[in-house]
Motif scaffolding. Sequence first.
Motif, PDB file in Angstrom:
ATOM      1  N   ASP A   1     -45.909  13.417  66.921  1.00 47.47           N
ATOM      2  CA  ASP A   1     -46.411  14.848  67.410  1.00 47.47           C
ATOM      3  C   ASP A   1     -45.943  16.021  66.430  1.00 47.47           C
ATOM      4  OD1 ASP A   1     -48.397  14.311  69.590  1.00 47.47           O
ATOM      5  OD2 ASP A   1     -46.671  14.001  71.018  1.00 47.47           O
ATOM      6  N   GLN A   2     -44.753  15.697  66.269  1.00 45.24           N
ATOM      7  CA  GLN A   2     -44.034  16.797  65.348  1.00 45.24           C
ATOM      8  C   GLN A   2     -44.497  16.688  63.751  1.00 45.24           C
ATOM      9  OE1 GLN A   2     -39.691  16.388  65.516  1.00 45.24           O
ATOM     10  NE2 GLN A   2     -39.450  17.314  63.556  1.00 45.24           N
ATOM     11  N   VAL A   3     -44.620  15.189  63.430  1.00 43.13           N
ATOM     12  CA  VAL A   3     -45.476  15.204  62.331  1.00 43.13           C
ATOM     13  C   VAL A   3     -46.983  15.804  62.026  1.00 43.13           C
ATOM     14  CG1 VAL A   3     -46.169  13.491  60.518  1.00 43.13           C
ATOM     15  CG2 VAL A   3     -43.855  13.313  61.544  1.00 43.13           C
ATOM     16  N   ALA A   4     -47.425  15.505  62.961  1.00 40.15           N
ATOM     17  CA  ALA A   4     -48.946  15.790  63.129  1.00 40.15           C
ATOM     18  C   ALA A   4     -49.172  17.694  63.150  1.00 40.15           C
ATOM     19  CB  ALA A   4     -49.642  15.491  64.332  1.00 40.15           C
ATOM     20  N   GLU A   5     -48.124  18.020  63.920  1.00 39.04           N
ATOM     21  CA  GLU A   5     -47.894  19.670  64.083  1.00 39.04           C
ATOM     22  C   GLU A   5     -47.833  20.290  62.496  1.00 39.04           C
ATOM     23  OE1 GLU A   5     -45.680  23.227  66.686  1.00 39.04           O
ATOM     24  OE2 GLU A   5     -45.356  20.979  66.840  1.00 39.04           O
ATOM     25  N   THR A   6     -46.580  19.735  61.985  1.00 35.58           N
ATOM     26  CA  THR A   6     -46.380  20.168  60.640  1.00 35.58           C
ATOM     27  C   THR A   6     -47.301  19.929  59.762  1.00 35.58           C
ATOM     28  OG1 THR A   6     -44.201  19.598  61.027  1.00 35.58           O
ATOM     29  CG2 THR A   6     -44.605  19.924  58.762  1.00 35.58           C
ATOM     30  N   LEU A   7     -48.042  18.871  59.675  1.00 32.53           N
ATOM     31  CA  LEU A   7     -49.202  18.685  58.771  1.00 32.53           C
ATOM     32  C   LEU A   7     -50.253  19.633  58.893  1.00 32.53           C
ATOM     33  CD1 LEU A   7     -49.387  14.556  58.463  1.00 32.53           C
ATOM     34  CD2 LEU A   7     -49.025  16.385  56.622  1.00 32.53           C
ATOM     35  N   GLN A   8     -50.780  19.810  60.316  1.00 31.91           N
ATOM     36  CA  GLN A   8     -51.907  20.332  60.461  1.00 31.91           C
ATOM     37  C   GLN A   8     -51.768  21.996  60.380  1.00 31.91           C
ATOM     38  OE1 GLN A   8     -52.981  18.862  64.397  1.00 31.91           O
ATOM     39  NE2 GLN A   8     -54.375  17.611  63.529  1.00 31.91           N
ATOM     40  N   LYS A   9     -50.329  22.273  60.452  1.00 31.27           N
ATOM     41  CA  LYS A   9     -50.256  23.965  60.038  1.00 31.27           C
ATOM     42  C   LYS A   9     -50.244  24.045  58.722  1.00 31.27           C
ATOM     43  CE  LYS A   9     -46.388  27.244  60.977  1.00 31.27           C
ATOM     44  NZ  LYS A   9     -45.340  27.629  61.274  1.00 31.27           N
ATOM     45  N   ALA A  10     -49.970  23.101  58.042  1.00 37.16           N
ATOM     46  CA  ALA A  10     -49.814  23.252  56.362  1.00 37.16           C
ATOM     47  C   ALA A  10     -51.211  23.021  55.722  1.00 37.16           C
ATOM     48  CB  ALA A  10     -48.669  22.507  55.736  1.00 37.16           C
ATOM     49  N   HIS A  11     -51.946  22.149  56.468  1.00 30.49           N
ATOM     50  CA  HIS A  11     -53.116  21.643  55.756  1.00 30.49           C
ATOM     51  C   HIS A  11     -54.208  21.406  57.027  1.00 30.49           C
ATOM     52  CE1 HIS A  11     -51.317  20.953  52.050  1.00 30.49           C
ATOM     53  NE2 HIS A  11     -50.257  20.385  52.371  1.00 30.49           N
ATOM     54  N   PRO A  12     -54.717  22.230  57.499  1.00 32.28           N
ATOM     55  CA  PRO A  12     -55.526  22.248  58.780  1.00 32.28           C
ATOM     56  C   PRO A  12     -56.798  21.412  58.636  1.00 32.28           C
ATOM     57  CG  PRO A  12     -55.713  24.412  57.800  1.00 32.28           C
ATOM     58  CD  PRO A  12     -54.437  23.889  57.312  1.00 32.28           C
ATOM     59  N   ASP A  13     -57.063  21.204  56.978  1.00 32.19           N
ATOM     60  CA  ASP A  13     -58.195  20.335  56.873  1.00 32.19           C
ATOM     61  C   ASP A  13     -58.148  18.954  56.901  1.00 32.19           C
ATOM     62  OD1 ASP A  13     -56.598  20.938  54.555  1.00 32.19           O
ATOM     63  OD2 ASP A  13     -58.304  20.689  53.112  1.00 32.19           O
ATOM     64  N   VAL A  14     -56.659  18.452  56.813  1.00 32.98           N
ATOM     65  CA  VAL A  14     -56.461  17.303  56.672  1.00 32.98           C
ATOM     66  C   VAL A  14     -56.227  16.398  58.404  1.00 32.98           C
ATOM     67  CG1 VAL A  14     -54.571  15.434  56.222  1.00 32.98           C
ATOM     68  CG2 VAL A  14     -55.150  17.360  54.808  1.00 32.98           C
ATOM     69  N   PRO A  15     -57.261  15.559  58.412  1.00 35.50           N
ATOM     70  CA  PRO A  15     -57.141  14.895  59.836  1.00 35.50           C
ATOM     71  C   PRO A  15     -56.069  14.117  60.143  1.00 35.50           C
ATOM     72  CG  PRO A  15     -59.521  14.516  58.781  1.00 35.50           C
ATOM     73  CD  PRO A  15     -58.460  15.139  57.823  1.00 35.50           C
ATOM     74  N   VAL A  16     -55.355  14.240  61.264  1.00 32.59           N
ATOM     75  CA  VAL A  16     -54.305  13.454  61.821  1.00 32.59           C
ATOM     76  C   VAL A  16     -54.588  12.614  62.831  1.00 32.59           C
ATOM     77  CG1 VAL A  16     -51.707  13.288  62.025  1.00 32.59           C
ATOM     78  CG2 VAL A  16     -52.615  14.984  60.435  1.00 32.59           C
ATOM     79  N   HIS A  17     -54.671  11.302  62.874  1.00 31.53           N
ATOM     80  CA  HIS A  17     -54.948  10.548  63.982  1.00 31.53           C
ATOM     81  C   HIS A  17     -53.758   9.954  64.459  1.00 31.53           C
ATOM     82  CE1 HIS A  17     -58.978  11.023  62.776  1.00 31.53           C
ATOM     83  NE2 HIS A  17     -59.066  10.714  61.669  1.00 31.53           N
ATOM     84  N   ILE A  18     -53.557   9.975  65.741  1.00 29.54           N
ATOM     85  CA  ILE A  18     -52.486   9.288  66.277  1.00 29.54           C
ATOM     86  C   ILE A  18     -52.892   8.333  67.224  1.00 29.54           C
ATOM     87  CG2 ILE A  18     -50.465   9.654  67.984  1.00 29.54           C
ATOM     88  CD1 ILE A  18     -50.144  12.459  67.021  1.00 29.54           C
ATOM     89  N   TYR A  19     -52.367   6.941  67.269  1.00 29.08           N
ATOM     90  CA  TYR A  19     -52.635   6.015  67.957  1.00 29.08           C
ATOM     91  C   TYR A  19     -51.785   5.458  69.102  1.00 29.08           C
ATOM     92  CZ  TYR A  19     -55.776   5.647  63.984  1.00 29.08           C
ATOM     93  OH  TYR A  19     -56.780   5.852  63.083  1.00 29.08           O
ATOM     94  N   GLU A  20     -52.317   5.686  70.348  1.00 24.53           N
ATOM     95  CA  GLU A  20     -51.365   5.611  71.564  1.00 24.53           C
ATOM     96  C   GLU A  20     -50.986   4.413  71.939  1.00 24.53           C
ATOM     97  OE1 GLU A  20     -51.022   8.293  73.286  1.00 24.53           O
ATOM     98  OE2 GLU A  20     -52.286   9.613  72.051  1.00 24.53           O
ATOM     99  N   ASN A  21     -51.504   3.420  71.517  1.00 30.00           N
ATOM    100  CA  ASN A  21     -50.845   1.812  71.805  1.00 30.00           C
ATOM    101  C   ASN A  21     -50.155   1.252  70.698  1.00 30.00           C
ATOM    102  OD1 ASN A  21     -52.223   1.936  74.364  1.00 30.00           O
ATOM    103  ND2 ASN A  21     -54.234   1.532  73.123  1.00 30.00           N
ATOM    104  N   SER A  22     -49.913   2.067  69.492  1.00 29.03           N
ATOM    105  CA  SER A  22     -49.231   1.274  68.447  1.00 29.03           C
ATOM    106  C   SER A  22     -47.716   2.117  68.125  1.00 29.03           C
ATOM    107  CB  SER A  22     -50.201   1.400  67.123  1.00 29.03           C
ATOM    108  OG  SER A  22     -51.570   0.682  67.474  1.00 29.03           O
ATOM    109  N   GLY A  23     -47.177   1.205  67.389  1.00 32.47           N
ATOM    110  CA  GLY A  23     -45.851   1.766  66.900  1.00 32.47           C
ATOM    111  C   GLY A  23     -46.093   1.775  65.234  1.00 32.47           C
ATOM    112  N   HIS A  24     -44.963   1.667  64.829  1.00 37.53           N
ATOM    113  CA  HIS A  24     -44.645   1.630  63.137  1.00 37.53           C
ATOM    114  C   HIS A  24     -45.400   0.266  62.625  1.00 37.53           C
ATOM    115  CE1 HIS A  24     -43.306   3.536  59.594  1.00 37.53           C
ATOM    116  NE2 HIS A  24     -42.948   2.356  59.164  1.00 37.53           N
ATOM    117  N   GLY A  25     -46.032   0.171  61.476  1.00 42.45           N
ATOM    118  CA  GLY A  25     -46.678  -0.848  60.782  1.00 42.45           C
ATOM    119  C   GLY A  25     -47.868  -1.427  61.658  1.00 42.45           C
ATOM    120  N   PHE A  26     -48.771  -0.600  62.256  1.00 41.00           N
ATOM    121  CA  PHE A  26     -49.739  -1.373  63.294  1.00 41.00           C
ATOM    122  C   PHE A  26     -50.822  -2.015  62.487  1.00 41.00           C
ATOM    123  CE2 PHE A  26     -50.910   3.248  63.213  1.00 41.00           C
ATOM    124  CZ  PHE A  26     -52.357   3.075  62.891  1.00 41.00           C
ATOM    125  N   ASN A  27     -50.903  -1.685  61.231  1.00 38.33           N
ATOM    126  CA  ASN A  27     -52.020  -2.328  60.213  1.00 38.33           C
ATOM    127  C   ASN A  27     -51.796  -3.902  60.281  1.00 38.33           C
ATOM    128  OD1 ASN A  27     -54.650  -2.021  58.792  1.00 38.33           O
ATOM    129  ND2 ASN A  27     -53.404  -2.813  57.163  1.00 38.33           N
TER     130      ASN A  27
END
Length: 226
Positions: A171-197
């Motif tokens: 959430d913190q990273v998404a807020e920082t990114l969207q404040k600086a670059h509102p045109d960049v979509p930031v997706h958060i995946y509720e069921n995943s941690g790091h390395g989920f690909n």
Amino acid sequence: MATTITLRSAIDGFEFTALHAEPEGERQGGVIVIQEIFGLDSYVAEDVARWAALGFEVIAPSMFDRQEKGFVAGHDEHGFAVGRQYAQANGVENPVADVQACVNALKAQGPVFLVGYCYGGTVAWRAAAQVQGLAAVSSYYGGGVAGLVDLTPLCPVICHFGRKDQHIPADQVAETLQKAHPDVPVHIYENSGHGFNNDGRPDSNLEDAQLARKRTLDLFRGNAGR
């Protein structure tokens, strides 16, 4: 099937290796896959195969060849420690120059896209702002992205983070990114941690991984004319 090729970096003339796969079926463009800190491991190879099956010519550079040729580490404490050491030693200029070499190898035959994971997710964000010739970039769980919001992407970018990531406060990273670059979509995946690909890893969720891949594919296809 992927083969190993050698490319030359413009920054120092260093020759680094990379996995390379030809596209299956009609060519859709080129995709550069940037590794996690663990090198060109089986998960990178699986990702290369996925993109090739979708019709993309794929290059996955071995980002730490300057530190150890052909480095591959396990996803354990030792592998993490060595990979982190190599990432720091490699600096910020070498990765960008190596990505540029990959773009140059692909661009004559169509649009070039980039996807990066963890360490590669941060490299992806930097490359979007500093590499010439990229049509679109997808950054996965890049821990350094929030600290690089002063960089302005030259092409469309999307970012992916896992809600359960113990290393990145989504959430913190998404807020920082969207404040600086509102045109960049930031997706958060509720069921995943790091390395989920990485299918089958403890922090992975197949539905989340498939959704992120679809979003990335849609981004690339939507910017094929750039």
